[in-house]
Structure formats: C-alpha cells, structure tokens
Write an enzyme that holds these catalytic residues in place. Structure first.
Site, PDB file in Angstrom:
ATOM      1  N   ASP A 119      -7.022  -1.628  -4.438  1.00 62.14           N
ATOM      2  CA  ASP A 119      -8.068  -1.305  -3.461  1.00 62.14           C
ATOM      3  C   ASP A 119      -9.046  -0.286  -4.040  1.00 62.14           C
ATOM      4  O   ASP A 119     -10.262  -0.395  -3.855  1.00 62.14           O
ATOM      5  CB  ASP A 119      -7.459  -0.729  -2.182  1.00 62.14           C
ATOM      6  CG  ASP A 119      -6.535  -1.694  -1.468  1.00 62.14           C
ATOM      7  OD1 ASP A 119      -6.684  -2.917  -1.649  1.00 62.14           O
ATOM      8  OD2 ASP A 119      -5.659  -1.214  -0.729  1.00 62.14           O
ATOM      9  N   ASP A 153       0.860  -1.184   0.000  1.00 60.92           N
ATOM     10  CA  ASP A 153       0.000   0.000   0.000  1.00 60.92           C
ATOM     11  C   ASP A 153       0.895   1.231   0.000  1.00 60.92           C
ATOM     12  O   ASP A 153       1.989   1.206   0.566  1.00 60.92           O
ATOM     13  CB  ASP A 153      -0.901   0.020   1.238  1.00 60.92           C
ATOM     14  CG  ASP A 153      -1.994  -1.041   1.198  1.00 60.92           C
ATOM     15  OD1 ASP A 153      -2.370  -1.459   0.090  1.00 60.92           O
ATOM     16  OD2 ASP A 153      -2.468  -1.437   2.272  1.00 60.92           O
TER      17      ASP A 153
END
Length: 163
Positions: free
Chosen positions: A139, A113
């Site tokens: 995501d 991330d």
C-alpha cells in the site's frame, strides 16, 4: 528495463517478507506490538476490501481489477521509450505494490495489513472516527508511486496539455 523490474521485484519481496513476519508473529499471538506508545504499532489485520477497508466489490472482482491495473502499468512502461529513473520509479512502485497485494488476494483471499499509525480514534459529534487505516508495504509503495506521478507530472509528461 532491468531497473524497473528490479525495483518492482524488490517491493514485492519486501512486502511479502514483511507480511510473512506479520502472519508469523502477530496473527497467531493475536497481539499488537507497540513501537511508539499510542501512536505507532504493528497490528495484524485481514483486509478483504481495498483502501480504508472499503469493500466495493466481491473479492474475485477486486483481484481482477488489481490484475488489470498491474497489466496496464506494465504495458504502459514497456510501450514507453522513457528509461529515466524519475519515470520508472513511480511505475515500479505501483506495479510492485499491486503485485504484492495481488499475491495476497490469490493465496489467502485477503490482504495482510499490519502497519498502524494511531492519529486519532474517537468521536466527532456522535460519529466514531479513526483517522488512519492499517496498511502494508505494498500500500505504501502504491501511494508513494502515485504521489510521485502527481508531484512530477510536468517532468514525466512534458507534452501533456494539462501539465
């Protein structure tokens, strides 16, 4: 179907490329690159769980769950006769995002991330609260695809009694 697979592949490619860049320039430098000071930055994080960093199950089970969801999306789209863009787009985003994160789990054991919006970090009473997690393109694709399914539910599924 060519459109469906092309869109999903584009999401996977964009996700994996962006994660490669994050690994190359953020992880080793152990830094955050501020884009809009105190609001938006690229900040490297390793997520061994799911959304918001929750770890409800062991990594192998999360990988299996991701594979099952991706297979279910693929099965549903292949089984359907609907080839309209409004139908294919949300499912291709969800599939592409799922596969992008699945690749991370298989290769690294965690999801990379790096996109961070600092909406609020501070205390509410005596509880520390961070209002936005660090996330990635996969995501985002999953979230956008899911939101599209909710917003266009009546259009996508006109025969559904709850529509």
């Amino acid at each position: 179907m060519k459109l469906f697979f092309s869109l999903a592949l584009f999401v996977v490619a964009a996700d994996q490329f962006s994660k490669y860049v994050a690994l190359r320039f953020l992880r080793d430098a152990n830094q955050s690159i501020s884009i809009i000071p105190n609001f938006f930055s690229f900040t490297y994080a390793e997520n061994r769980g799911i959304a918001f960093g929750l770890e409800p199950a062991p990594p192998a089970l999360l990988l299996l769950f991701t594979m099952m969801i991706s297979a279910a999306v693929l099965w549903y789209v292949l089984r359907s006769n609907n080839r309209r863009l409004i139908f294919l787009l949300p499912f291709s985003l969800i599939l592409g995002g799922g596969v992008g994160n699945m690749i991370d789990r298989m290769v690294r054991g965690y999801v990379v991330d790096f996109i961070y919006f600092n909406l609020y970090n501070g205390y509410v009473g005596n509880i520390y609260l961070s209002l936005w997690p660090i996330f990635n393109i996969a995501d985002s694709a999953i979230t956008i695809g899911g939101t599209m399914l909710l917003l266009f539910h009546r259009t996508l599924f006109p025969d559904d009694p709850i529509a």
